[in-house]
Design a protein around this motif. Structure first.
Motif, short mmCIF file in Angstrom:
data_model
loop_
_atom_site.label_atom_id
_atom_site.label_comp_id
_atom_site.label_asym_id
_atom_site.label_seq_id
_atom_site.Cartn_x
_atom_site.Cartn_y
_atom_site.Cartn_z
N UNK A 219 0.40 -1.28 0.16
CA UNK A 219 -0.08 -0.05 -0.24
C UNK A 219 0.96 1.62 0.06
N UNK A 220 2.07 0.91 0.28
CA UNK A 220 3.50 2.51 0.42
C UNK A 220 4.68 2.30 -0.26
N UNK A 221 4.68 3.26 -0.54
CA UNK A 221 5.64 3.35 -1.77
C UNK A 221 6.68 3.03 -0.50
N UNK A 222 7.76 2.28 -1.29
CA UNK A 222 9.28 1.89 -0.44
C UNK A 222 10.60 2.55 -1.04
N UNK A 223 11.35 2.33 0.09
CA UNK A 223 12.61 2.06 -1.30
C UNK A 223 13.31 1.10 -2.34
N UNK A 224 12.40 -0.09 -2.00
CA UNK A 224 12.32 -0.98 -2.92
C UNK A 224 11.61 -1.19 -3.69
N UNK A 225 10.83 -0.32 -4.25
CA UNK A 225 8.93 -0.12 -5.69
C UNK A 225 9.69 0.03 -6.19
#
Lengths: 87, 265
Positions: free
Chosen positions: B192-198
């Motif tokens: 659901x959230x953008x992360x460093x690994x998106x």
């Protein structure tokens, strides 16, 4: 301990019916089939009962009180089959 | 509109060894050479389950595991949505064969594997997962149905969801009436959230009305897209392999479609 010819045939059936990753000749005749030993579980025992019925014409009912003894080892299973297929 | 983020991708199909190799092909940087799907060793299953699970199940697990590993997440931490037009088609064929032959005694293992959520069951055992799991089928819209369900779970429940889509050919005679041309699986790990690994953001809209589906430019890949129900997801993977924002239209069930905007992160 080496398997006799009947036990070896049964061991081959077990390996084939259950897709086991073990050589038939390496199954210990007196080792437990269920749980420890060969590591079979309840679905395997049902599958094996069906294979035995088709191959030997010996019916092993799921509610038989003797099942623990019958499936205690390859040797005892073979003895049960030989006794009942001969009768 | 629903927004989700892709953190991991799994791929296995004919001439598509994994996502790393498949990405180059789908981006047009490498030639596509169709050849029979090379199954990967499925070492995540315990021994008893490994010898019972059929090839379609192992295909599903292989792409799911690839997506989770790429995302750097433990396999047991994601909810799962499995989608497949036919599930374990080999098993369906085997049971039909048994039922057509006296004395019609169905193998307990075959019966055990006959449910459509068998892949989910094996996954939960292998992954040690107690997360929610959904299993779907929607004929040729099976990928779109899985993606829509996954996006809903991510958007509404704020869940991390692994979408695992797989299909496998039927043996004859079923192949003649429902031809599936190859073993093919893909997986997307959605958050659901953008992360460093998106890797990318997906924005999804379900819309009424028919649509002209997004096609693959490479003829052999377009044949694969049309030949395998869940390979209808290939244009989404192609968009994920590219570097530009892309819109993909997927046909859904009668007179509706799914519009997916893919924006690389």
């Amino acid at each position: 301990m080496a398997l006799d010819q009947q036990e070896l045939e049964l061991a081959k059936l077990i390996v084939s019916a259950l897709n086991l990753d073990v050589a038939a000749a390496e199954i210990e005749p007196d080792a437990p089939l269920y749980g420890e030993g060969l590591g079979l579980d309840s679905i395997d025992i049902l599958e094996l009962s069906l294979a035995i019925s088709k191959t030997y014409g010996v019916q092993i009912k799921s509610d038989s009180a003797d099942n623990t003894k019958i499936f205690s080892s390859l040797r005892s299973l073979n003895q049960h089959i030989q006794q009942h297929s001969a009768s | 509109m629903m927004r989700v983020f892709v953190e991991g991708i799994g791929l296995l199909g004919p001439g598509l060894e994994n996502w790393s190799a498949g990405r180059e092909i789908l981006a047009g940087r490498a030639d596509y050479l169709p050849q029979p799907t090379q199954m990967r060793v499925c070492d995540m299953l315990p021994a008893a389950e490994r010898r019972r699970a059929g090839v379609p199940i192992k295909l599903a697990l292989a792409v799911g595991l690839e997506a989770l590993q790429q995302a750097g997440r433990e396999t047991g931490t994601a909810a799962t949505v499995f989608t497949s037009s036919g599930g374990d088609n080999d098993n369906v064929h085997a049971i039909n064969t048994i039922l057509a032959t006296a004395p019609r005694e169905v193998s307990p293992t075959r019966f055990h594997n006959s449910v459509h959520n068998a892949a989910a069951g094996y996954w939960c055992i292998a992954a040690g997962s107690r997360e929610p799991s959904t299993s779907l089928c929607a004929h040729d819209a099976s990928f779109a149905a899985g993606l829509l369900e996954s996006a809903v779970q991510v958007a509404v429940d704020r869940a991390v969801v692994a979408l695992i889509a797989y299909d496998h050919p039927y043996p004859q005679p079923l192949h003649a009436v429902r031809p599936i041309t190859a073993a093919f699986g893909l997986a997307l790990l959605l958050t659901p959230e953008r992360s460093e690994t998106s890797l990318a953001m997906l924005e999804l809209d379900w819309q009424p009305g028919p649509v002209t589906e997004t096609m693959m430019q490479e003829p052999a890949l377009e044949a694969l897209r049309l030949g395998v129900p869940v390979a209808r997801g290939l244009p989404v993977l192609a968009a994920l392999a590219g570097s530009a924002a892309t819109q993909v239209d997927l046909a859904y069930l009668t007179d509706s479609h799914l519009r997916v905007r893919v924006s690389p992160c």
